[in-house]
Structures are given as structure tokens and as C-alpha cells.
Design a protein around this motif. Structure first.
Motif, PDB file in Angstrom:
ATOM      1  N   ASN A   1       0.799  -1.224   0.000  1.00  0.00           N
ATOM      2  CA  ASN A   1       0.000   0.000   0.000  1.00  0.00           C
ATOM      3  C   ASN A   1       0.828   1.269   0.000  1.00  0.00           C
ATOM      4  OD1 ASN A   1      -2.691  -0.963  -0.134  1.00  0.00           O
ATOM      5  ND2 ASN A   1      -2.471  -1.710   1.945  1.00  0.00           N
ATOM      6  N   THR A   2       2.122   1.152  -0.284  1.00  0.00           N
ATOM      7  CA  THR A   2       2.913   2.376  -0.471  1.00  0.00           C
ATOM      8  C   THR A   2       3.626   2.274  -1.813  1.00  0.00           C
ATOM      9  OG1 THR A   2       4.585   1.313   0.868  1.00  0.00           O
ATOM     10  CG2 THR A   2       3.312   3.015   1.924  1.00  0.00           C
ATOM     11  N   PRO A   3       3.866   3.410  -2.470  1.00  0.00           N
ATOM     12  CA  PRO A   3       4.458   3.363  -3.809  1.00  0.00           C
ATOM     13  C   PRO A   3       5.893   2.842  -3.788  1.00  0.00           C
ATOM     14  CG  PRO A   3       3.520   5.521  -3.353  1.00  0.00           C
ATOM     15  CD  PRO A   3       3.514   4.776  -2.076  1.00  0.00           C
TER      16      PRO A   3
ATOM     17  N   LEU B   1       8.370   3.694  -5.704  1.00  0.00           N
ATOM     18  CA  LEU B   1       9.389   4.739  -5.840  1.00  0.00           C
ATOM     19  C   LEU B   1       9.711   5.342  -4.478  1.00  0.00           C
ATOM     20  CD1 LEU B   1      11.116   6.197  -7.883  1.00  0.00           C
ATOM     21  CD2 LEU B   1       9.347   7.891  -8.116  1.00  0.00           C
ATOM     22  N   LEU B   2       8.660   5.537  -3.667  1.00  0.00           N
ATOM     23  CA  LEU B   2       8.861   6.058  -2.320  1.00  0.00           C
ATOM     24  C   LEU B   2       9.705   5.092  -1.503  1.00  0.00           C
ATOM     25  CD1 LEU B   2       8.124   8.135  -0.156  1.00  0.00           C
ATOM     26  CD2 LEU B   2       6.132   6.789   0.341  1.00  0.00           C
TER      27      LEU B   2
ATOM     28  N   PHE C   1      13.292   5.426  -2.573  1.00  0.00           N
ATOM     29  CA  PHE C   1      13.907   6.628  -2.008  1.00  0.00           C
ATOM     30  C   PHE C   1      14.221   6.408  -0.542  1.00  0.00           C
ATOM     31  CE2 PHE C   1      11.992   9.816  -5.205  1.00  0.00           C
ATOM     32  CZ  PHE C   1      13.018   9.523  -6.073  1.00  0.00           C
ATOM     33  N   PHE C   2      13.284   5.743   0.154  1.00  0.00           N
ATOM     34  CA  PHE C   2      13.502   5.494   1.569  1.00  0.00           C
ATOM     35  C   PHE C   2      14.757   4.642   1.755  1.00  0.00           C
ATOM     36  CE2 PHE C   2      12.884   3.435   5.631  1.00  0.00           C
ATOM     37  CZ  PHE C   2      12.484   4.500   6.412  1.00  0.00           C
TER      38      PHE C   2
ATOM     39  N   ALA D   1      15.913   6.573 -10.948  1.00  0.00           N
ATOM     40  CA  ALA D   1      15.653   7.660 -10.006  1.00  0.00           C
ATOM     41  C   ALA D   1      16.658   7.685  -8.869  1.00  0.00           C
ATOM     42  CB  ALA D   1      14.237   7.551  -9.439  1.00  0.00           C
TER      43      ALA D   1
ATOM     44  N   PHE E   1      17.970   6.924   0.367  1.00  0.00           N
ATOM     45  CA  PHE E   1      18.358   8.141   1.089  1.00  0.00           C
ATOM     46  C   PHE E   1      18.339   7.950   2.597  1.00  0.00           C
ATOM     47  CE2 PHE E   1      16.796  10.010  -2.934  1.00  0.00           C
ATOM     48  CZ  PHE E   1      17.980  10.596  -3.317  1.00  0.00           C
ATOM     49  N   ALA E   2      17.308   7.266   3.103  1.00  0.00           N
ATOM     50  CA  ALA E   2      17.163   7.184   4.557  1.00  0.00           C
ATOM     51  C   ALA E   2      17.958   6.025   5.133  1.00  0.00           C
ATOM     52  CB  ALA E   2      15.691   7.047   4.932  1.00  0.00           C
TER      53      ALA E   2
ATOM     54  N   LEU F   1      13.141   1.833 -12.370  1.00  0.00           N
ATOM     55  CA  LEU F   1      13.103   2.935 -11.409  1.00  0.00           C
ATOM     56  C   LEU F   1      14.461   3.172 -10.786  1.00  0.00           C
ATOM     57  CD1 LEU F   1       9.730   2.447  -9.564  1.00  0.00           C
ATOM     58  CD2 LEU F   1      10.312   3.925 -11.443  1.00  0.00           C
TER      59      LEU F   1
END
Lengths: 404, 388
Positions: free
Chosen positions: B131-133, B135-136, B139-140, B334, B143-144, B331
């Protein structure tokens, strides 16, 4: 998609388990099970402790409240925010109204869980870290939902045909909201370059969903058609699109669409992205609908033909309604992934929710706040997607109520 | 074939007429659309002074690629750059398919565990990931998580054999020597032999009711030998920290590769978990009960009765998940992993040839997906119901 234990077909347990018996059955039924439980609990506690420590001490959350308006609407001019609030009001009122009309047959509209939900959302809205005026607006939104639901229920009981008018109202409101956001016609123009944040995510997702649904149904019918030429074209389109990644199609939309149009024509960047999303999702949706079409027994078509219905009427009145009903879970699943796919607009340079987060993170003031920001927008995406999947399950159950 | 009664039907009520007309209209419509687009395209390309053709592929690329499987220099031609990109895609794809299948199956089977906690963890994992994209999530991870790693001077050390820092992830890896290839060949032959022994055992057990104990000992012995070969024969090189911030030996994975791999594996794993769960659930309860009443132990029920039937539901769905994995690997663009889409994008930016680049990209992905489909269809054929 629901998570149920495989024993769902077994008769329900009559014996109520006490807490000790429950623990014994579910966590400590054998020595291997007990070891597993202890290991998991240790790991979970360790993880939770680390997480809580991070949330309360290391994480710097001020990046969220300071940028909340930008997360919601991007670079939209602040002196025009009232237009978005009106759009918000229209949508909440309509949502309440539809809820009331749909629930007109239920015995009690505001049952205990619903009241708890309303109370919780009121508390939540009152605690959102924004200026008091905005909190008041958010509370007004909740009030509009409740009022709309009450009105819708009362009116729905008196006028059974109200449902159709509500659908029409949604249709009209779509254009009204677009007009409110975009301007023109008595309102100051706000260029679509300034649209952003969650608002742009929702606009892109909703417009693409609305556009790709009929396209997908037509493609699915085309693929099942008895006309060979139509079938080949549909198959070719669906398979080609399904073979390439969405990011390549969006890239084509941004770079190649202008090449394919006549030299002077200019297409808005957001529109180009929406075209890409629609072309992509239509192919996948077509496959989902095809699954439903294939599940309809031949006898249905033959019976309709025997009654003298011609092909368009057979498809429209007999086959398609049943096929769509079967494929609701798959279609909603596709809508959810379309909603998630709007994040790819960030890669082609639009500032929807993920894009605006990246530009906020590029601000030296908030350098390195990745985990906080991504966690925050992750929760927003999760809430939307999870709500959609729950709604699809309920819709499915309601539509099947007569058959089981 | 026309009978007199057919003649009386007016043309607009004749279904055959409509069928032909509709198809003719479809063909004409598509041709007109293609002509308009092609006309605009050629006019636009003329305006920009570009001539359609793939000759540019032989020109020097002029850009470097962050990580490649073979040495690549900026003055080498574009087609080599694209090839390097495709190989990078295939690298993340192959590793990703193996890992995500393991993770997804584990999570899917865990949802049937007797342990309540394990069931809940599996469920929470699936609901979060689906339920989360993607791409997000990427990035998580990038980057995180991976950028949040400490600097090379105070790198993390796991079990004395893995080093994690902002400079990359170092893992143990076999040394490239002739011995390695020899032992790999031995392992392959052993695996094939083991497969035959396994089949023989099942056949004897099913047809003659034999205990299969002697074959089982053979198999265990082969497994122990294989384990010894893997542990000591392959010449594992364990990364060593010679000086603070300096790691030597082993295989160093870049942060981009690690983040993309982690994101894709966890995301696709959530979908595979649901597929595995649905597959096991689709086997009717009667099959479990019948197998139990024949006296099979619960492990054997799963392996001989339930799982082969579940596999029929699981495999076709896995095929599309693997294809999604291949497409989603684009992806990586990105997060700056140089896979084929990212190289193609740079190529387009430098040459200004969107149409050719897009066609090449499309061909690359269609080819990759075709290979996946062919392999999965072969697998699928071996588990399908053999009807008489």
C-alpha cells in the motif's frame, strides 16, 4: 486480498478461549513454537525500542509542520488558498451526502463505531499543526460530512431516485473543482506549473482513473471480439504497453508526444503525464476486465441472443455488468497501483506529493531529513491505498449479497 | 450461399455487413492515425535536422557509467553503453528474482504459521509494502537507510565478514580461479544426480510403498558433500578491514545497487507472499483431509499433495510478478543506478533521438520479458495437470 486463516470454512469455535488458553494455543503450542515466540518478541522489542528512541529524540519533525501547506498543494499561491478550501468543502459535503444516500436503508446511521470515528477525526483535525483558522476549516469539513450524511439519509428515504442525482452532482463537481483550482472565468488563473503536492497527486490519479476505465473496457471487449481486425489491434496495443515500464511511457509522453503532434501544438505538462498514465493503465485494466469477461458462461450471451438482443445490447446489458462485478477486486487493485504510480511523475519533473518532498529536502534548512519526510508521505499514501482496498472489499460483499 | 429470404434483409440489419464495415472502419481509422502521426513526426524531425536511423549507435558515447560488468570507457560507442545498461538490469533482475522468491514464499507460508505473532508480522509486512508506492520505498532505502550508514572511517561490521558504510556494502565472494569453476561444475552435476535420486525415491515410495530410507541417506550424504564444497572449495574471499575506512577483498556492492535490490525484493516479496498464500488456500480442505487419512505426515501432505497443486495457481502469477520486477527495475534511474533505462535516457539527452532510443528500450524490455515468459512457461508445463 483479505487475510483469513485457511480454516474459514470450518464451523466457528464455540468454546471461548481464556487468555491463558489463547496464549497456549497461539504462541506456546509446542517447544519450537515457544522458542519462535521468544525470539520474535525479543527482536520486536529491540526494533520498537530503537524506533521509539529515534522518533522521540533523533528525528527532527519540524520539517513537517513548517511545510504542511506545500505538502498539500505545492507552490499554489497562498492568497488563493480559499479556492482550495471551497473545493474541499464541496467534496466533503458530496461525500457525506453520498454516504447518507447509500446508507439510507441501514437501521442506524451514526452507530457507535461511526461516532467513535467521527470523534477521533475531530480530535485529529483539531491537533493538526496548522494555523487555527485552518483547523477550524478542517473541523468544518468533518461537520459537512456529518450534516451531508444526515441530509442525504432523510432525502434519500423520501426520494428514491436521488442516487442518480448524486452521481450527476459528482460529475458536475469534478469540473467545478477543476475550475476552482485552475481559474479562468471570473477567477485568477493559476498556471498548472504551480499545482503540486497531494492535490496534484489526487488530480492526476482521479483524472487518469476516470479516463482509463472506459478505455480499458473497450480494449477488453476488443480483445474478446469476434472481429479479427479489432482483436489484433487490441492484442497488439495491450501486449506492447504491458511489455514496457511506465517510466518509459511517461518519458515518451513528455518527449515524444510533442513530436507526434503538429509543429505549433503545445500540450500542458500535467496533461502529457496524465495521457501517459492513462495509456499505461488502460492496457492493464483491459486484462483485468478480460478476466471477468472470460468468466461469464457462454449461455448468457446465447440466452440474450435468443431473446432477440443485438450484440451491443447483449454486451451492455447482460455480459458487461456481470463481468465488471466479477473483476471489481482486480480493477480496484489496478486503481490502487495507478494511484501509487503517480509518484513517477516526480521523475519527469512534476511536483506531486513525492516531487514536492524532494524539493523540500533539497532545501539546505531541511538537509538529511529523509526518513522523517518519507515516513510522513508514506503514511499518507498508505491511508489512501488501504482505504481503497477496504472499500473494494465492502463493495464486493454488497454486490454479492444477493448471491450467497 | 444466399437464400432468397436473405435478400430481403435490409443492409443495415445484416450482421455480416456490420462486421465488415466495422473492421474496415477500424483499419481505416488506425491507418489515418498512423499517417497523421508519421507525417507530423517526419516534419518535426526534419525541422530539427534529424534523420531516422541507428547509425548513431557507433558514435562514441562520451559519458561514463557508474558501475559496469565489463570495463567501459567514455570514448566507446553508444551500443556498448546500452549493452552495459542491459547487463546491469539483468544483474539486479537475476539476484532480485532469487531473493524475492525466497522472501515472498517465506512470508506467504508464515501467514499459515501456528504462531500468532508470525502470522501478524507477515500480514503487516504485506499491507505496508503493497500500500505504499515503490518509488517512495526506493527513495527510503536509498536516502534514509543506505545514505544513513556511517562514514567509511566508522563502518559497521557484521559477523566479521560484512562491512557497511557510505562507501558501499562489502560481502564475501568467491575468488575467480579455475578451481571455482571446477567446483561449480561438480556442484551442477551433483544437483542433477540428486534430482534423479529424489525422483527415484518418490517413485519407489509411491509405487512400492518402500521406506525410501537408503535413498534418503544418499541424498543427505550428497547434501553434506555439497555443503563442504560450497564452504571450502569455492575459495571464499572474506572482506578485511586493513585500515580504518579501507576494506579489501570480497565483493563491494554500490549503495545504488543495494538500495535498488532491497527496494525491489521487499516490494515484490509482498506480492509474491499474497500469491503463495492464495495458492495454498486454493487447495481444497478435502485434499488435506484425504492425504491425512491415507496416513501421510503433515510435512509430506504439504510436499506431496498440497504444494504441487498450489504450484499450478502460483506459477502463472509468479510469471507476471517477475516481469513486473524487470519493468520496475527501471526505477533504478531515479536513484542513479545505471540500468538500461537510465543509460537510454542519457543517450537520448546527448543525441536528441527519442524515437530510436525508445524503440531500442522497448526491444530490450520486450526481450527480457519474453525470456522470463518462456522460462516460466517451461516450468509451468512441468507442474500443470496432466489430463488423460
Amino acid at each position: 486480498m483479505t487475510t483469513t486463516t485457511p480454516t474459514s470454512s470450518a464451523p466457528p469455535d464455540i468454546v471461548q478461549l481464556g487468555p491463558i488458553a489463547w496464549l497456549h494455543k497461539n504462541l506456546f503450542s509446542s517447544w519450537s513454537n515457544s522458542i519462535l515466540t521468544i525470539v520474535i518478541v525479543a527482536l520486536l522489542l529491540n526494533f520498537l525500542r530503537g524506533f521509539v528512541v529515534w522518533v522521540t529524540t533523533t528525528a527532527q519533525w519540524e520539517v513537517i509542520p513548517l511545510n504542511l501547506p506545500r505538502f498539500m498543494v505545492g507552490l499554489y499561491p497562498a492568497n488563493q488558498y480559499w479556492r482550495i478550501w471551497i473545493a474541499f468543502g464541496i467534496i466533503t459535503a458530496l461525500a457525506g451526502l453520498s454516504w447518507g444516500v447509500l446508507a439510507r436503508q441501514t437501521a442506524k446511521l451514526f452507530s457507535l463505531p461511526v461516532l467513535i470515528g467521527i470523534g477521533a477525526s475531530c480530535v485529529f483535525m483539531a491537533l493538526v499543526p496548522v494555523p487555527p483558522l485552518y483547523r477550524l476549516m478542517l473541523l468544518a469539513g468533518v461537520a459537512l460530512v456529518v450534516a451531508g450524511a444526515w441530509v442525504g439519509r432523510q432525502a434519500g428515504r423520501k426520494l428514491p431516485a436521488l442516487g442518480r442525482w448524486v452521481s450527476l452532482a459528482w460529475f458536475v463537481s469534478f469540473f467545478v473543482v477543476l475550475w476552482l483550482i485552475g481559474g479562468g472565468l471570473f477567477l485568477r488563473n493559476v498556471s498548472s506549473n504551480d499545482w503540486g503536492g497531494l492535490m496534484l497527486t489526487l488530480i492526476a490519479a482521479i483524472v487518469s482513473i476516470v479516463l482509463c476505465f472506459p478505455a480499458g473496457v473497450v480494449l477488453a471487449l476488443g480483445r474478446q471480439s469476434s472481429l479479427p481486425v479489432v482483436r489484433w489491434f487490441s492484442v497488439l496495443y495491450i501486449e506492447l504497453i504491458r511489455g514496457i515500464p511506465l517510466i518509459a511511457i511517461l518519458f515518451m509522453g513528455q518527449v515524444m508526444l510533442p513530436l507526434f503532434l503538429s509543429p505549433g501544438a503545445r500540450v500542458d505538462r500535467i496533461l502529457r503525464a496524465i495521457v501517459g498514465l492513462t495509456l499505461f493503465s488502460a492496457a492493464y485494466l483491459a486484462e483485468n476486465v478480460r478476466g471477468g469477461l472470460q468468466a461469464i458462461p457462454r449461455g448468457q450471451t446465447e440466452a440474450a441472443n435468443a431473446l432477440g438482443l443485438n450484440t451491443p445490447l447483449t454486451v451492455g446489458l447482460v455480459v458487461l455488468p456481470q463481468a465488471l462485478k466479477i473483476s471489481i477486486p482486480a480493477i480496484v487493485g489496478q486503481f490502487i497501483s495507478l494511484f501509487q504510480d503517480t509518484t513517477l511523475l516526480a521523475v519527469v519533473g512534476l511536483v506531486e506529493l513525492l516531487g514536492i518532498s524532494r524539493s523540500i529536502l533539497a532545501n539546505p534548512q531541511f538537509l538529511g531529513r529523509y526518513a522523517e519526510v518519507y515516513l510522513f508521505i508514506g503514511i499518507i499514501y498508505w491511508v489512501f491505498c488501504y482505504t481503497m482496498s477496504i472499500a473494494s472489499r465492502r463493495l464486493e460483499r454488497q454486490l454479492n449479497a444477493g448471491q450467497r | 450461399m444466399t437464400s432468397p429470404s436473405d435478400q430481403k434483409i435490409p443492409l443495415w440489419r445484416d450482421e455480416r455487413f456490420w462486421r465488415i464495415l466495422l473492421q474496415a472502419l477500424a483499419v481505416v481509422g488506425v491507418i489515418i492515425a498512423i499517417l497523421i502521426f508519421a507525417g507530423n513526426l517526419s516534419r518535426n524531425m526534419q525541422q530539427r535536422g534529424i534523420q531516422f536511423g541507428f547509425a548513431f549507435l557507433r558514435n562514441p558515447a562520451g559519458f561514463s557509467i557508474g558501475e559496469t560488468l565489463f570495463p567501459f570507457l567514455p570514448n566507446e560507442p553508444y551500443f556498448k553503453a546500452l549493452l552495459a545498461g542491459i547487463l546491469n538490469t539483468i544483474r539486479v533482475l537475476l539476484v532480485g528474482i532469487v531473493l524475492t522468491t525466497i522472501l515472498g514464499s517465506a512470508a506467504g507460508i508464515a501467514s499459515f504459521s501456528e504462531n500468532w505473532l508470525l502470522r501478524q508480522i507477515s500480514r503487516v509486512y504485506v499491507e505496508i509494502v503493497r500500500n505504499t508506492p515503490l518509488l517512495l520505498q526506493l527513495f527510503f532505502w536509498y536516502f534514509a537507510v543506505f545514505f544513513g550508514l556511517p562514514a567509511p572511517q566508522n563502518q559497521l561490521e557484521w559477523f566479521g565478514s560484512m562491512y557497511l558504510s557510505k562507501a558501499g556494502v562489502s560481502i564475501p565472494w568467491p575468488q575467480n580461479t579455475p578451481y571455482l569453476w571446477m567446483w561449480l561444475a561438480v556442484l551442477l552435476v551433483g544437483a542433477i544426480a540428486a534430482l534423479f535420486v529424489w525422483r527415484q525415491r518418490v517413485k519407489l515410495m509411491v509405487e512400492q510403498g518402500a521406506s525410501g530410507r537408503s535413498q534418503l541417506t544418499t541424498l543427505i550424504a550428497m547434501g553434506v558433500i555439497a555443503l563442504l564444497i560450497v564452504l571450502f572449495g569455492l575459495g571464499w574471499q572474506i572482506p578485511e578491514s586493513t585500515a580504518p575506512g579501507l576494506v579489501q577483498g570480497g565483493l563491494r556492492l554500490t549503495l545504488e545497487f543495494s538500495a535498488l535490490l532491497a527496494g525491489l525484493v521487499f516490494y515484490t516479496g509482498g506480492f509474491i507472499a499474497e500469491i503463495v498464500r492464495a495458492g495454498i488456500q486454493s487447495v481444497s480442505k478435502g485434499q488435506w483431509e484425504a492425504a491425512r487419512s491415507l496416513g501421510l505426515q503433515s510435512g509430506l501432505v504439504m510436499r506431496l499433495v498440497v504444494f504441487p497443486q498450489a504450484l499450478r495457481v502460483i506459477l502463472p502469477a509468479l510469471n507476471s510478478q517477475y516481469q513486473n520486477l524487470a519493468k520496475n527495475s527501471s526505477l533504478g534511474f531515479a536513484i542513479a543506478y545505471p540500468e538500461v533505462y537510465s543509460v537510454a535516457n542519457t543517450t537520448y539527452n546527448q543525441t536528441g533521438r527519442p524515437v530510436e532510443v525508445f524503440l531500442l528500450l522497448m526491444a530490450a524490455f520486450l526481450l527480457i520479458n519474453l525470456v522470463i515468459t518462456i522460462v516460466m512457461n517451461q516450468l509451468n508445463r512441468s507442474v500443470q495437470l496432466k489430463e488423460r
